[in-house]
Scaffold this motif. Structure first.
Motif, PDB file in Angstrom:
ATOM      1  N   ALA B   6       0.847  -1.200   0.000  1.00 26.53           N
ATOM      2  CA  ALA B   6       0.000   0.000   0.000  1.00 26.53           C
ATOM      3  C   ALA B   6       0.878   1.243   0.000  1.00 26.53           C
ATOM      4  O   ALA B   6       0.622   2.211  -0.720  1.00 26.53           O
ATOM      5  CB  ALA B   6      -0.918  -0.007   1.208  1.00 26.53           C
ATOM      6  N   ILE B   7       1.939   1.201   0.814  1.00 29.16           N
ATOM      7  CA  ILE B   7       2.852   2.343   0.880  1.00 29.16           C
ATOM      8  C   ILE B   7       3.591   2.506  -0.446  1.00 29.16           C
ATOM      9  O   ILE B   7       3.733   3.623  -0.963  1.00 29.16           O
ATOM     10  CB  ILE B   7       3.843   2.180   2.047  1.00 29.16           C
ATOM     11  N   LYS B  10       1.321   4.037  -2.995  1.00 30.00           N
ATOM     12  CA  LYS B  10       1.114   5.457  -2.770  1.00 30.00           C
ATOM     13  C   LYS B  10       2.318   6.263  -3.234  1.00 30.00           C
ATOM     14  O   LYS B  10       2.186   7.301  -3.879  1.00 30.00           O
ATOM     15  CB  LYS B  10       0.845   5.722  -1.289  1.00 30.00           C
ATOM     16  N   ARG B  13       2.464   6.330  -7.103  1.00 28.41           N
ATOM     17  CA  ARG B  13       1.410   7.183  -7.641  1.00 28.41           C
ATOM     18  C   ARG B  13       1.761   8.639  -7.419  1.00 28.41           C
ATOM     19  O   ARG B  13       1.588   9.493  -8.270  1.00 28.41           O
ATOM     20  CB  ARG B  13       0.075   6.854  -6.964  1.00 28.41           C
ATOM     21  N   SER B  14       2.308   8.882  -6.221  1.00 35.15           N
ATOM     22  CA  SER B  14       2.672  10.240  -5.844  1.00 35.15           C
ATOM     23  C   SER B  14       3.738  10.812  -6.779  1.00 35.15           C
ATOM     24  O   SER B  14       3.732  11.993  -7.103  1.00 35.15           O
ATOM     25  CB  SER B  14       3.172  10.193  -4.410  1.00 35.15           C
ATOM     26  N   VAL B  17       2.084  11.933  -9.988  1.00 33.86           N
ATOM     27  CA  VAL B  17       1.122  13.020  -9.845  1.00 33.86           C
ATOM     28  C   VAL B  17       1.848  14.356  -9.749  1.00 33.86           C
ATOM     29  O   VAL B  17       1.332  15.386 -10.132  1.00 33.86           O
ATOM     30  CB  VAL B  17       0.247  12.771  -8.594  1.00 33.86           C
TER      31      VAL B  17
END
Lengths: 247, 261
Positions: B6-7, B10, B13-14, B17
């Protein structure tokens, strides 16, 4: 749900809290009331295993603070003074991430996110980037992340700070509606909040508990809570300056 | 495991973005492209030269001396090592520092996660971004293979070596980021350490004693040379592996110390 005994936190010479002992009973809403810098946030950080105590013990949801912090973290939801929001995520993505951090996954997580979004009034912004939300909505997302994993205990640090009056009313009724199924600690320095939401209140000043009682009892003597509060704080500060003079 | 991924998800994705990913990728491929052009031009000149020599001396063997691997692939890889030392710290500088600055680290500390979950999750995220970055160099290698006939072994191992060096730099960057809440600070600390590892090679060559030998062993270039030549030794793997583990361990310590402050 929580039994705190003699919690103390010192940073070198500075004592943040000293000999803090109290209980949180199941299903109740306990208020931490006190001036800024009293030690409310410090106590909350210790109970949520964010900060280690210098001394003292606590049992949270039946688990010991030092021995089983992992089990506590899975059962507690925490909204710190500054909500830990990732501004580059959408509301739903963020709540999904938090849920996964707490160990949830799959359909159960998705269902839970929908529930939390609905309950916290985030339906209209659920796909918006958190960076683009107003303060009120950000605060609600902060509360939502404290709820997403169905915690037994919820710790809210100044949940209505910076909100406009209408938002404040909404958040307070949300918090009240959560009691019973959840046990809640809420800190504030807004006295009306304590009166409208909390079952019992703990008044803290300068790291020490001044008094622990129900709101009704404190107001029983005919005085309003505001007066009681100011009186107690002044009495305690006078006592402290007297004792330091004596040395 | 789910928490770790999950980390990682993230983090990855970060990256995409924010504009950081795109500026890093652009700068990286542009600089590499320019250097690639220079190297290819140089190769072409040499090739033409040797064509003439081989005709003059009636010796076709001479042409084989203009080796594609030597003149193009190896210089490209060596160049990329230096570029990585500059660029990887830019990738990793925000991993821990930003969380601390924005207060989101509280979320990680109050969730049922071990410090390793956090460190390895972030490490994996940065590593995957590094892999994507290096995959972009594939286009240059593609050109070389299409028009020429270099040896496959050294190319594959050289690319693997770059990945390993990059991974060491990622671990260093993660450690640097865990020391501070200022991203610029994190950049310079990890850049300095990376540079140090490169320089120890040069210092090692100057000193001939045991000290010199030790310094040479510590240098990145020393272990990379084998890979570029197409040689994969356990000694090199151990070198890279132990550095990665060492800095990840340091990062874990730094994180815990800050948390328990």
């Amino acid at each position: 749900m929580i039994e705190a005994r003699h919690l103390t936190k010192r940073y070198g010479e500075l004592t943040a809290i000293e000999d803090v002992s109290f209980d949180l009973r199941k299903g109740e809403i306990l208020g931490f009331l006190g001036p800024n810098g009293a030690g409310k946030s410090t106590t909350m950080k210790i109970l949520t295993c964010c900060l280690p105590a210098t001394s003292g013990t606590a049992t949270v949801a039946g688990f010991d603070l030092f021995r089983d912090p992992m089990k506590i973290k899975a059962r507690i939801g925490y909204l710190p003074e500054n909500p830990p929001l990732y501004l580059d995520m959408s509301v739903r993505a963020y709540l999904g991430f938090v849920g996964r951090l707490k160990g949830m996954s799959g359909a159960k997580l998705r269902g839970r996110i929908d529930w939390v979004v609905e309950r916290c009034g985030l339906a209209e912004v659920k796909d918006r980037l958190i960076a683009n939300l107003s303060k009120g909505f950000k605060q609600r997302v902060g509360i939502a992340q404290a709820l997403v994993h169905e915690p037994e205990i919820i710790v809210l640090d100044e949940p209505t700070i910076g909100l406009d009056p209408r938002q404040i009313i909404e958040i307070r009724s949300l918090i009240r509606s959560l009691a019973g199924e959840h046990s809640i600690i809420l800190s504030t320095h807004i006295l009306p909040e304590v009166k409208t939401i909390c079952d019992r209140v703990l008044i803290i000043n300068r790291g020490r508990i001044v008094i622990e009682d129900t709101v009704d009892n404190l107001e029983n003597s005919g005085k309003k809570l505001e007066e009681v509060f100011v009186e107690l704080i002044n009495k305690e500060e006078r006592a402290e300056s007297l004792s330091s003079e004596a040395h | 495991m789910g928490k770790l991924l999950a980390i990682t998800g993230k983090e990855l994705r970060s990256y995409f973005v924010s504009p950081v990913a795109y500026s890093v990728l652009t700068v990286f491929t542009t600089i590499t492209g320019i250097y690639f052009y220079v190297v290819i031009s140089n190769f072409y000149t040499r090739f033409r030269q040797f064509e003439v020599y081989s005709q003059i001396y009636r010796n076709p063997e001479l042409l084989a001396k203009v080796n594609l691997n030597e003149l193009v692939v190896a210089p490209l890889f060596q160049f990329l090592v230096i570029v990585l030392i500059f660029i990887v710290p830019a990738i990793t500088m925000r991993t821990v520092a930003e969380e601390r600055k924005s207060g989101t680290d509280v979320l990680l500390y109050t969730s049922p996660l071990t410090t390793w979950h956090i460190i390895l999750g972030k490490f994996l995220g940065s590593f995957l971004f590094l892999a994507i970055l290096l995959a972009c160099t594939g286009i240059f290698l593609g050109v070389v293979f299409y028009y020429g006939n270099p040896e496959l072994g050294p190319v594959v191992l050289g690319w693997l070596g770059l990945l390993l060096i990059g991974t060491v730099l990622v671990a260093i960057g993660l450690f640097a980021s865990s020391l501070t809440e200022n991203q610029i600070n994190a950049y310079f600390i990890s850049f300095a350490i990376g540079l140090l590892l490169l320089i120890t090679g040069w210092a090692g060559q100057l000193l001939s004693s045991n000290m010199g030998k030790m310094l040479t062993y510590l240098s990145i270039n020393e272990h990379y040379k084998d890979l570029v030549r197409g040689l994969l030794t356990t000694q090199d793997l151990i070198y890279f592996g132990s550095f990665i583990l060492f800095f990840l361990f340091l990062a874990k310590q730094a994180l815990e110390r800050a948390k328990w402050n």
